[in-house]
Enzyme design. Structure first.
Site, PDB file in Angstrom:
ATOM      1  N   GLY A 182      43.788  35.561  83.489  1.00 52.84           N
ATOM      2  CA  GLY A 182      44.356  36.769  84.066  1.00 52.84           C
ATOM      3  C   GLY A 182      44.764  37.828  83.053  1.00 52.84           C
ATOM      4  O   GLY A 182      45.645  38.648  83.317  1.00 52.84           O
ATOM      5  N   ASN A 206      34.189  45.144  89.492  1.00 55.80           N
ATOM      6  CA  ASN A 206      34.190  43.954  88.634  1.00 55.80           C
ATOM      7  C   ASN A 206      34.179  44.396  87.176  1.00 55.80           C
ATOM      8  O   ASN A 206      33.680  45.479  86.843  1.00 55.80           O
ATOM      9  CB  ASN A 206      32.945  43.095  88.933  1.00 55.80           C
ATOM     10  N   GLU A 209      37.487  45.312  77.547  1.00 50.46           N
ATOM     11  CA  GLU A 209      37.596  45.092  79.009  1.00 50.46           C
ATOM     12  C   GLU A 209      38.919  45.639  79.542  1.00 50.46           C
ATOM     13  O   GLU A 209      38.956  46.366  80.546  1.00 50.46           O
ATOM     14  CB  GLU A 209      37.540  43.599  79.316  1.00 50.46           C
ATOM     15  N   ASN A 261      42.992  40.331  82.173  1.00 54.45           N
ATOM     16  CA  ASN A 261      42.605  41.619  82.763  1.00 54.45           C
ATOM     17  C   ASN A 261      43.622  42.033  83.826  1.00 54.45           C
ATOM     18  O   ASN A 261      43.994  43.202  83.927  1.00 54.45           O
ATOM     19  CB  ASN A 261      41.198  41.532  83.363  1.00 54.45           C
ATOM     20  N   HIS A 319      32.845  43.076  83.453  1.00 55.40           N
ATOM     21  CA  HIS A 319      31.944  42.067  82.875  1.00 55.40           C
ATOM     22  C   HIS A 319      31.911  42.229  81.348  1.00 55.40           C
ATOM     23  O   HIS A 319      31.839  43.369  80.853  1.00 55.40           O
ATOM     24  CB  HIS A 319      30.538  42.193  83.467  1.00 55.40           C
TER      25      HIS A 319
HETATM   26  C1  GRF Z   1      36.852  36.977  80.349  1.00 53.48           C
HETATM   27  O1  GRF Z   1      35.837  36.348  79.611  1.00 53.48           O
HETATM   28  C2  GRF Z   1      36.357  38.232  80.892  1.00 53.48           C
HETATM   29  O2  GRF Z   1      35.310  38.693  80.121  1.00 53.48           O
HETATM   30  C3  GRF Z   1      35.818  37.939  82.209  1.00 53.48           C
HETATM   31  O3  GRF Z   1      36.565  36.821  82.672  1.00 53.48           O
HETATM   32  C4  GRF Z   1      37.123  36.147  81.541  1.00 53.48           C
HETATM   33  C5  GRF Z   1      38.576  35.861  81.708  1.00 53.48           C
HETATM   34  O4  GRF Z   1      39.238  37.032  81.918  1.00 53.48           O
HETATM   35  N1  GRF Z   1      35.925  39.101  83.043  1.00 53.48           N
HETATM   36  P1  GRF Z   1      40.812  37.023  82.286  1.00 53.48           P
HETATM   37  O5  GRF Z   1      41.557  36.814  80.988  1.00 53.48           O
HETATM   38  O6  GRF Z   1      41.015  35.874  83.252  1.00 53.48           O
HETATM   39  O7  GRF Z   1      41.071  38.357  82.870  1.00 53.48           O
END
Ligand code: GRF
Length: 207
Positions: A13, A108, A180, A15, A110
């Site tokens: 999590g 999304n 990201e 992001n 990526h």
């Molecule tokens: C990361 O590798 C990201 O690139 C992809 O999901 C993975 C985990 O992301 N979107 P997060 O730390 O759970 O947001």
């Protein structure tokens, strides 16, 4: 305009955290109404809890049919009056009904420059291992609208990362994750301010 956001996660999590931080420092006007995880022990659920955000573990495997799962997910989204669904490290498949219902309202993030190194099986560290294996000189991250395919919807934002020779896949993942976090928040800002214009597959940004 403040959006009611649902964030769907499967893992740490980070992001999600970037969205929480942006909202808390008023860089974003929206509100995360619910965090939904398809894995019970996702650390992202702890992050939501720490910030007083409602969260829900919801997994297809706990329902007798895909239809029942879909109905439950739709009901949650309707009850929370969700305007935008953000897939943030979400490794599940969004049911077709939901994609239809939320056309161009699901985004999304990526960890590569789509259409490279994406699609079925390209997630997490694997993406960066394949990037290094292939020997490309530039990678990066992409935000895009979600359609029926895997990582195939119209691209919203991309930011590149120049690959130095001695970097490892783990180090590359960390660098791309920073991108990201940055472009996910910027993408949400553009949507809040209605700056996006979708023209077929092209997403134009009205600066
Ligand atoms: C990361 O590798 C990201 O690139 C992809 O999901 C993975 C985990 O992301 N979107 P997060 O730390 O759970 O947001």
């Amino acid at each position: 305009m403040s959006l009611n956001i649902a964030v769907m996660i499967s893992g740490s999590g980070s992001n999600l955290q970037s969205i929480i931080d942006a909202i808390e420092k008023n860089s974003l006007k929206s509100e995360i109404k619910i965090v939904i995880s398809n894995t019970k022990n996702a650390y992202g659920l702890v992050r939501a809890e720490k910030h007083g955000i409602k969260s829900r573990y919801l997994s297809k495997k706990n329902y007798n049919s895909p239809m029942e799962y879909e109905e439950e997910l739709l009901e949650i989204l309707n009850n929370k009056k969700i305007d935008l669904i953000v897939l943030a490290g979400y490794l599940g498949i969004v049911p077709g009904e939901i994609i239809k219902h939320y056309k161009n309202k699901i985004i999304n993030i990526h960890p590569s420059l789509i259409p490279s190194f994406c699609g079925k099986g390209f997630y997490g560290l694997t993406v960066h291992e394949k990037v290094l294996e292939y020997g490309v000189k530039v990678t990066g991250a992409t935000t895009h609208f979600v359609d029926e395919g895997v990582d195939t919807g119209p691209i919203i934002m991309q930011e590149p990362f120049k690959i130095e020779d001695e970097i490892t896949a783990e180090e590359l993942q960390k660098e791309v994750l920073k991108i990201e976090h940055k472009i996910l928040v910027e993408t949400l800002g553009l949507i809040e301010n209605k700056k996006l214009e979708i023209n077929g597959r092209r997403v134009l940004i009205r600066r």
